[in-house]
Every structure is written in C-alpha cells, then in structure tokens.
Design an enzyme around this catalytic site. Structure first.
Site, short mmCIF file in Angstrom:
data_model
loop_
_atom_site.label_atom_id
_atom_site.label_comp_id
_atom_site.label_asym_id
_atom_site.label_seq_id
_atom_site.Cartn_x
_atom_site.Cartn_y
_atom_site.Cartn_z
N GLY A 139 27.42 36.63 34.97
CA GLY A 139 26.44 36.32 33.94
C GLY A 139 25.55 37.51 33.68
CD GLN A 158 20.81 40.51 34.37
OE1 GLN A 158 21.38 39.57 33.87
NE2 GLN A 158 21.18 41.03 35.54
CB CYS A 216 21.04 40.03 40.57
SG CYS A 216 20.25 40.25 38.97
CG LEU A 217 25.77 42.44 36.97
CD1 LEU A 217 26.23 42.28 35.52
CD2 LEU A 217 26.77 43.27 37.76
CG HIS A 243 21.29 34.40 38.70
ND1 HIS A 243 21.26 34.87 39.99
CD2 HIS A 243 21.13 35.49 37.91
CE1 HIS A 243 21.09 36.19 39.98
NE2 HIS A 243 21.00 36.59 38.72
CD GLU A 244 22.81 35.52 34.37
OE1 GLU A 244 22.00 36.32 33.88
OE2 GLU A 244 23.47 35.77 35.40
CG HIS A 296 17.94 37.45 34.89
ND1 HIS A 296 17.31 38.46 35.58
CD2 HIS A 296 19.16 37.30 35.47
CE1 HIS A 296 18.13 38.91 36.54
NE2 HIS A 296 19.24 38.21 36.50
NI NI Z 1 20.84 38.46 37.78
#
Ligand code: NI
Length: 164
Positions: free
Chosen positions: A44, A49, A88-89, A130-131, A134
């Site tokens: 995701g 991000q 997480c990226l 999770h997204e 963000h």
């Molecule tokens: Ni993340």
C-alpha cells in the site's frame, strides 16, 4: 513514477486534506502511485508518502487488482483484533507486530468519483488501516508501547535522499 519520501519528513506527520476535485491530476497521481508501489514491491502507498498532502491511497495485494481509495473513511471496525507484522515504505527496514481490528468497512471514491463501500478482512483490512493512518499523520509504530517505539526510532536511519 513518483518519489518516495522517508521518515522523518514532516509531510508524513501531518493530516492530509480531502481531495476537492477528482480531476486529471488526481487520476495521474493515482496511476503513478500504483506504478511506484509496484516497483517498490509494497502492499500500500498513501499520498503523503510521495509528498502529496491529500487523502488518497492505493493498495496492491498479490492476486488482486490495484485499488484506489480517495477521501476514504472507515465506517465500521470489528471488535476482534489481530496481531500482524507491519512495515512501511517510509520507514524502510523497520518491522513490528501491531494489534488492530481484524476487519473494517470503508467508504471511499474511485478515480471516476464514484463512491463505493468495501468490507475487508485479513491483509486487505490491515493495509487499508495502515494507509488510512498515513492520511492522519500516524505511522505504524505510533500504535506500539512508547518504549518499543523509541527503540525502533533509535535504530532507524533514513535512506539517503536522492532528491537534489
Ligand atoms: Ni506505511
């Protein structure tokens, strides 16, 4: 392709704004985010991000089509919670078990502006939560006990930015 940003970039710590108009720019951003997510081999990716403070995220699970969520809202969560490992990226190399509701019901718009409602469980429910975090400036380690979070933060080093 769009450039990933990393903790502690402050765009990741701010609340994102609703998408006012699902125009060509938003559609293009969605497409670029799907491509970036695929390239990064993540599950995701949320707009903050990639340095865009708008309420939009994309999800790409194995054996599923990419999904785009614009102005998403969780409208229901299960009482049942499960522990799953998250990464997480934006915080590469950091992983932790996080407890969250096992299932969620989410409302959002797609890239045609069409509203939809989705009931999700398992990995899809996890990635959506999770997204969505963000979009509110919340990172997965914010769900951990303070001492565990601090330990992860201390160990973490941001990748060298390739931006000039
Ligand atoms: Ni993340």
């Amino acid at each position: 392709m769009v450039e990933l940003t990393y903790y502690p970039d402050e765009v990741l710590l701010r609340k994102a704004h609703p998408v006012a108009d699902i125009d060509a720019e938003i559609k293009q951003l969605s497409q670029e985010m799907v491509a970036t997510l695929y390239q990064a081999q993540g599950l995701g990716l949320a707009a903050p991000q990639v340095s865009r403070g708008v309420r939009l995220f994309v999800v790409n699970l194995p054996n599923d089509n990419p999904r785009v969520f614009i102005n998403p809202e969780v409208v229901e969560t299960s009482v049942d919670e499960i522990m799953l490992e998250e990464g997480c990226l934006s915080i590469p190399g950091t992983f932790a078990n996080v407890l969250r509701p096992a299932a969620v019901r989410v409302q959002a718009r797609d890239t045609n502006g069409k509203p939809f409602t989705l009931s999700a469980e398992g990995m899809l429910a996890r990635v959506i939560q999770h997204e969505l975090d963000h979009l509110n400036g919340v990172l997965f380690w914010d769900h951990l006990p303070e001492r565990r979070r601090e330990r992860l933060q201390k160990k973490y080093t941001a990748p060298q930015s390739v931006r000039s």
